[in-house]
Design a protein around this motif. Structure first.
Motif, mmCIF file in Angstrom:
data_model
loop_
_atom_site.group_PDB
_atom_site.id
_atom_site.type_symbol
_atom_site.label_atom_id
_atom_site.label_comp_id
_atom_site.label_asym_id
_atom_site.label_seq_id
_atom_site.Cartn_x
_atom_site.Cartn_y
_atom_site.Cartn_z
ATOM 1 N N SER A 150 90.869 19.334 3.553
ATOM 2 C CA SER A 150 90.774 20.645 4.195
ATOM 3 C C SER A 150 91.270 21.752 3.276
ATOM 4 O O SER A 150 90.596 22.766 3.079
ATOM 5 N N LEU A 184 88.906 24.537 1.705
ATOM 6 C CA LEU A 184 89.173 25.897 2.159
ATOM 7 C C LEU A 184 89.423 26.819 0.979
ATOM 8 O O LEU A 184 88.844 27.895 0.872
ATOM 9 N N ILE A 226 95.775 18.550 11.651
ATOM 10 C CA ILE A 226 94.339 18.468 11.946
ATOM 11 C C ILE A 226 93.969 17.066 12.429
ATOM 12 O O ILE A 226 93.313 16.902 13.464
#
Lengths: 618, 404, 275
Positions: free
Chosen positions: A566, A570, A599
């Motif tokens: 992630s 990102l 997450i």
């Protein structure tokens, strides 16, 4: 004689500003147990606000001191607002999770400051009436330094009165000792926390505002002060204000006299001091042993489950996609995936000691870097083939972790985290300064893979094999008795001892094992980049790993992999935009608020139990 | 109350929308794509003027019909000050965006990382801002060129002036990293060569951007030097200057200071700018050649700001690239490399040549003394030091570069 | 004092003081194979200190603790455990993030010295043995539940199963029924008594609940201010006027349902000391 006295005064003046910042951090940590990375940002904001106000009001001492005080109070309100709007939502998240939120705040404040005040350094005016120097024993000493030397103890005294002569201060002290007890006394804990954030941030802002006459106000102030502030707090003993003062004076003087003897030492002095202090006094100079181990706040982690049918199919499917990707996509996607897999293994290795072992490290990059440098040096000096370095470099990292870990596992909590950071910084400074061997900050270049693996696709498969294999191995170890023993020690050190297990020894081996796996990640990394620089073992790299683990979910085995993917994705996407740090910070904050379990943790709560094999008894 | 899932969903949409909206350069069919990497968020004070500079140049070049009939398209990316990022971005620019060459970087170590990448992937790279000598010498390679005058060139320019001073006892202060070390070593060697009887009595090595200025100033003063050679910059310089003047360090002492005349370094000091230091820099306000005046006017019109050193370096970067492609007559890598070796072009700061022996440009710097005028620091009595005069000759240079 | 030719545990002259206060003073006793010996006394009598010295958590100032002739003083709790001494705590100490079965498996794995096994799943180690032990303490049905969500009484049973994992000769049980409902106490002690008799394990336990003490112990010792003041069969001790006075004098009666004070609890939980 006069010379040394003046040098002593200089050290005291530096200590005073450091103390202001550190005392605020110490108060916030003492009460809320939040590792507040944004504290440096509050310091920076204090400086910028004071600069603007001083500039606007110019005339007279009132203008200057009024500006300083108003800037500090304003920063106090900003800190309180962040506590009220953001941190309050996530007090029940797993330990240390809040630091991810403060990391997001750091990013947002950096870009906001850039937007408001611009990129150029700002040099404010000197303090009116204190803009000269006076002669003491024949040496010139700036008047403003003398003012700071008075101000430091004055603030210390003020804080002492506040904490010992007011009801609020007594409550804060009680909360520092025992948070639950204060809750039981019927005190409104939320407002106590907000108040503490106000005070702590105000002190940071004051520290920053007082720097305006001494240094250029710049966008680097936040990151430059934060590590130092933590070091001061830890040397002094977390939550101890007199300790912070003592530590600040110690560091200020060590630095003032250290540069007379060995100027290069400034790079690493404070970390050396911290390492020595923590080895001798595990809770800092004036800190107290933490109260009897309590179960960590929040619900206990659920038992580990072997992946059930659906999850196993998902994992297999994911692997199949990874294996097929080179046929479906362009080369850069592979480059990005190599990065992700390297960081996933790095984060997984950190998670191994942090999640299962409850040992948080702020210096895990040391072993990533040792792997990377190990491989690079083996190639440079011994002309070893890549294949051999893939085995030997992680061993080097493991040996490093074995050496540092021996000291680290004797500590716990934030002290352990900070000692690991001290060792990482010491390793970093060696690599940074040892030009003949490591190339210093110019790094080592030309560390490319062997001929057969130099093709991106081949190297991609090699990365899947090594990093994927490493992650899989770590997972196996987590599920095997080795990992369970580590979890057991985290859950109940007392019980572990009572069933014949030498916990410290086991934690030590785990630390070394985690270091070795980080070293594997570092080794693949260096071959994927072709060069290695001290950055790879610096604090930001360690923090990256920490954020990945926490963002992914520290209580899930898949967390670090999800977190690494992630964050890397990102950042890769968002960094194409202007003011991307603010956006990244906002996204991180939003994730933190939306998914306090991380997450992967949030994901697990959404999907049916049978997918994760929660019914399986295997 | 906003729900958590609501936030996540909204967030996902925003991110997706932003990405579709802005990511991915428009695929204008016929452009010449140049990949550009710099530390825009790590050191905006230095890199944003640089970006303005190259943007101005690209605008002018494209307005005049582009190069080989095609407009230049710059794909610019931020490396956030991390060498690993820079290499990753370089990979993307080369393999996905298919740029014809790479340019940029500010930090020496990032410049070196991309230099090595260029060698490995056989991609042309113009290192515009990094100062490290290694980029063209020790780690030089056939694919890498460098525009800005290097550490040793600028240190030598200063040593030339320093040798004319009566000072014998020198102290040095430099940030504790490779650039600082190189700058001190180069200055010492150049000064000793010109004036063998100097001695260096004190060295201070504060950590970059973490100077303990009071203590450092006192340590230097204690050595009682006749003159000081300074390499600190940015926030360190501001603190050093403040503490130094407060404590009388600069009274009766000559100070020779690297890069301090550059607006990036000098301007933030405002009225506290040092007076009478011998510096290298960029007096944009006083260079009155027509070409430079035109550049300044265009820059001010476009950005409502004055140019910094980074601006002229950024501007010249694109001039160099355009000249190279024109000379090569193609965007073929080998032809471009061959064309850039020895290429000469006119820039606002004078003629610049890329030496074919080491791929270093002869772009020079301005050497003069600082003064305070109207409440801000300026350079006075300056001369333009042509870089060509501060580079070793061909035979010596060959010894500095690895055989390719 | 019972004289046994070959006691499982022989304690002689055990003493400990904290800052000049004698927490335990010259305590002597023996424990036979298969015997359930209760150690009672008012709060602060030194029971927990005594316990902590027996299993190596606290070094005694003087005295000797012999397990089947082997000196335990100077050993760590780990070493003592390896010699076959199990321990349960006043406040349960289990692994909250593991299932009941895994808790027992951990003890078995440690007993078989397999804690550093890196590959085979923990769940596949000694699963049958673990289930058998859980079955014996009546926890087999809850084997797959997390310890973190169990009722307190069930945790006590888990601890008992854990303590049995290394086939101990001696069990040290500190307040085994503290914090439980009256009926649960009786059930748990009945269970314990049954198990130790069938395996001929010796048990030394402290206890506040006198019903439990008199129902299940073979012998009772009374500790007061660090000294052993009475010792004998439950009936004899109950009748001892000195003992009655101690308990009455301490403001407490036999069979009272008193809870240990908070400080003692915390100390025991930390395995710590009376500071």
């Amino acid at each position: 004689m006069g010379f040394y006295f003046a040098q002593f005064l200089t050290g005291l003046a530096s200590a005073a500003s450091l103390f202001l910042v550190a005392s605020g951090l110490s108060i916030i940590f003492g009460v809320t147990r939040i590792v507040n990375f944004a504290h440096g940002s509050f310091y920076m904001l204090g400086a910028y606000l004071a600069y603007t106000l001083v500039d606007a009001w110019q005339a007279g001492p009132f203008g200057f001191w009024g500006a300083v005080i108003i800037a500090a109070v304003a920063v106090g309100f900003i800190g309180a607002a962040i506590e009220f709007l953001l941190l309050r939502r996530i007090y029940h998240a797993p330990e240390m999770f809040q630091l991810v939120a403060t990391f997001g705040v750091v990013l947002v404040i950096q870009d906001l400051t850039l937007m408001i005040w611009g990129a150029e350094d700002l040099v404010g005016p000197r303090a009116p009436g204190l803009d000269g120097a006076v002669e003491i024993f024949g040496e010139l000493v700036p008047e403003y330094d003398l003012a700071l030397i008075v101000l430091g103890p004055a603030v210390l005294g003020g804080l002492w009165l506040l904490f010992n002569r007011t009801r609020w201060g007594t409550l804060v002290r009680a909360a520092t000792q025992d948070r639950e007890m204060v809750g039981a006394l019927g005190v409104n804990q939320s407002w106590l926390f907000t108040g503490v954030f106000f005070l702590g941030s105000l002190l940071a802002g004051l520290g920053g505002a007082l720097q305006v006459p001494r240094e250029a106000v710049s966008l680097l102030m936040d990151l430059n002060i934060i590590a130092e502030a933590f070091v001061v707090v830890v040397i002094g003993g977390m939550g101890s204000i007199p300790g912070a003062f003592l530590a600040a004076v110690l560091l200020g003087e060590m630095n003032a006299f250290g540069i007379l003897i060995f100027p290069q030492i400034t790079l690493v002095m404070m970390f050396l001091v911290m390492a020595v202090v923590l080895v001798v006094r595990p809770w800092g100079l004036l800190g107290k042993a933490e109260a009897a181990a309590r179960p960590p706040s929040g619900a206990a982690e659920p038992p580990l489950r072997v992946a059930g049918g659906m999850m196993r199919w998902l994992a297999m499917g994911g692997l199949a996609v990874l294996l097929l990707l080179p046929f479906l996509t362009d080369e850069f996607t592979l480059v990005l995936l190599i990065d992700i897999m390297v960081f996933a293994l790095f984060a997984a290795s950190l998670h191994f000691i942090m999640g299962a072992g409850g040992m948080v490290s702020f210096g895990h990059a040391a072993y990533f870097g040792l792997g990377a440098y190990g491989a690079a040096l083996l190639i440079k000096f011994l002309s070893m083939p890549m294949e051999l370095t893939l085995i030997l470099a992680p061993v080097i990292a493991g040996i490093g972790a074995l050496a540092f870990g021996w000291f680290c596992v004797r500590l716990s909590g934030v002290y352990l985290a900070m000692l690991s950071m001290a060792f990482a910084q010491i390793a970093w400074s060696v690599v940074f300064q040892w030009y003949e061997v490591t190339g210093g900050d110019d790094g080592l270049l030309g560390i490319w893979p062997s001929e057969w693996a130099s093709d991106k696709t081949v190297f991609y498969y090699l990365t899947i094999a090594v990093c994927g294999g490493g992650i899989w191995a770590l997972r196996r170890i987590l599920f095997a008795p080795f990992g369970y023993t580590l979890r057991a020690g985290r859950d109940s050190a007392l019980r572990v001892d009572a069933i014949g297990i030498d916990l410290r020894r086991h934690q030590w081996f785990s630390f070394a094992l985690a270091g070795m796996f980080a070293g594997i990640a570092g080794t693949i990394y260096v071959f994927s980049k072709g060069s290695v620089f001290p950055d790879e073992m610096s604090i930001p790299r360690s923090v990256d790993g920490l954020i990945m683990v926490l963002l992914g979910g520290v209580q899930t085995v898949a967390g670090p992999v999800v977190g690494a993917a992630s964050l890397t994705l990102l950042e890769d996407f968002i960094s194409r935009l202007d003011y991307w740090r603010m956006m990244l910070g906002a996204v991180v904050i939003a994730i933190v608020v939306a998914a306090p379990q991380g997450i992967a943790g949030a994901f697990l709560q959404l999907i049916p139990a049978r997918w994760t094999g929660r019914e399986e008894t295997a | 109350m906003i729900t958590r899932r609501g936030i996540l969903a909204g967030l996902g949409l925003t991110v997706a929308a932003t990405m579709w909206g802005t990511a991915g350069p428009s695929l204008a069919a016929d452009t010449i794509k140049i990949g550009e990497i710099n530390s825009y968020t790590r050191l905006p004070a230095f890199t944003i003027p640089y970006r303005n500079g190259w943007q101005l140049a690209v605008e002018e070049i494209n307005a005049a019909g582009g190069v080989l009939g095609k407009p230049l398209q710059i794909i610019s990316r931020d490396d956030a000050g991390k060498p690993g990022n820079a290499v990753k971005i370089a990979e993307e620019l080369v393999s996905k965006d298919k740029v014809v060459m790479l340019a940029g970087t500010f930090f020496s170590h990032i410049g070196l990382a991309v230099t090595d990448f260029a060698k490995q992937r056989k991609v042309m790279f113009l290192a515009s801002e990094p100062l490290s000598d290694a980029i063209v010498w020790a780690k030089g390679n056939d694919y890498t060129f460098r525009l800005r005058p290097s550490t040793s060139m600028q240190a030598t320019m200063l040593a030339e002036q320093a040798a004319k001073l009566p000072a014998k006892r020198w102290a040095t202060i430099a940030p504790n990293y490779k650039y600082g070390q190189d700058a001190v070593a180069a200055f010492k060697a150049a000064l000793k060569a010109r004036k063998p009887d100097v001695e260096f009595v004190e060295e201070q090595w504060p950590a970059l951007f973490k100077i303990d200025a009071g203590a450092t100033v006192r340590a230097i003063a204690a050595a009682k030097p006749d003159a000081i050679y300074n390499v600190t910059f940015g926030g360190d310089l501001a603190k050093f200057v403040r503490e130094g003047s407060l404590r009388g360090l600069f009274k009766g002492r000559e100070v020779v200071s690297l890069l301090t005349g550059e607006p990036e370094y000098l301007d933030p000091l405002k009225k506290e700018a040092p007076d009478g230091w011998i510096v290298t820099g960029y007096p944009w306000y006083a260079i009155d050649t027509p070409a430079h005046k035109k550049f300044v006017a265009a820059y001010q019109a476009k950005f409502d700001d004055y140019p910094r050193t980074g601006s002229i370096v950024g501007y010249n970067t694109m001039l160099a690239i355009a000249a190279t492609i024109r000379k090569a007559g193609s965007t073929d890598r080998d032809k471009m490399i061959a064309a850039m070796k020895g290429i000469s072009f006119d820039s606002p700061t004078g003629n610049v040549t890329f030496r074919s022996v080491d791929h270093q440009s002869t772009m020079g710097a301005y050497v003069g003394r600082t003064a305070v005028k109207d409440g801000k620091g300026v350079m006075v009595d300056w001369v333009y030091a042509d870089g060509a005069n501060y580079l070793p000759n061909e035979a010596e240079t060959r010894k500095l570069r690895p055989a390719n | 004092m019972t004289n046994v030719s070959n006691p499982v545990l022989a304690v002689r002259g055990l003493s400990k003081s904290f800052g000049g206060v004698h927490a335990v003073a010259d305590v002597n006793f023996f424990l036979d194979a298969g015997e359930l010996l209760a150690l009672i006394g008012p709060n602060g009598a030194g029971k927990t200190t005594c316990f902590n010295m027996l299993n190596g958590q606290l070094p005694p100032d003087a005295g000797s603790v012999k397990l089947q002739g082997r000196e335990l003083v100077g050993m760590t709790p780990r070493q003592v455990w390896r010699l076959g001494v199990g321990r349960t705590f006043q406040i349960t100490a289990t692994f909250a993030s593991m299932t009941v079965r895994e808790n027992v498996q951990m003890a078995l794995i440690s007993h078989h010295k397999r804690i550093r096994a890196l590959w085979r799943r923990t769940g596949d180690h000694y699963a049958d043995e673990a289930l058998a032990l859980l079955d014996r303490v009546g926890m087999a049905e809850q084997a797959e539940r997390a310890c973190g969500v169990l009722a307190y009484g069930d945790l006590k049973r888990v601890e008992l199963a854990v303590a049995l994992a290394n086939e101990p000769q001696l069990l040290l049980m500190d307040e085994p029924t503290a914090g439980m409902a009256p009926q649960e106490r009786i059930d748990l002690m009945a269970l314990t008594a049954g198990i130790v008799r069938e395996r001929s394990i010796s048990v030394l336990f402290t206890e506040h609940d006198m019903d439990v003490v008199f129902a299940h112990s073979d012998r009772v010792m009374v500790l007061n201010r660090g000294e052993l003041v009475a010792e004998g069969s439950p009936a004899a001790v109950r009748a001892d006027p000195l003992v009655q006075e101690i308990y009455l004098g301490a403001g407490s009666t036999f069979g009272s349902d008193e809870q240990p004070a908070a400080t003692t609890t915390a100390d025991a939980a930390a395995g710590g000391t009376h500071a």
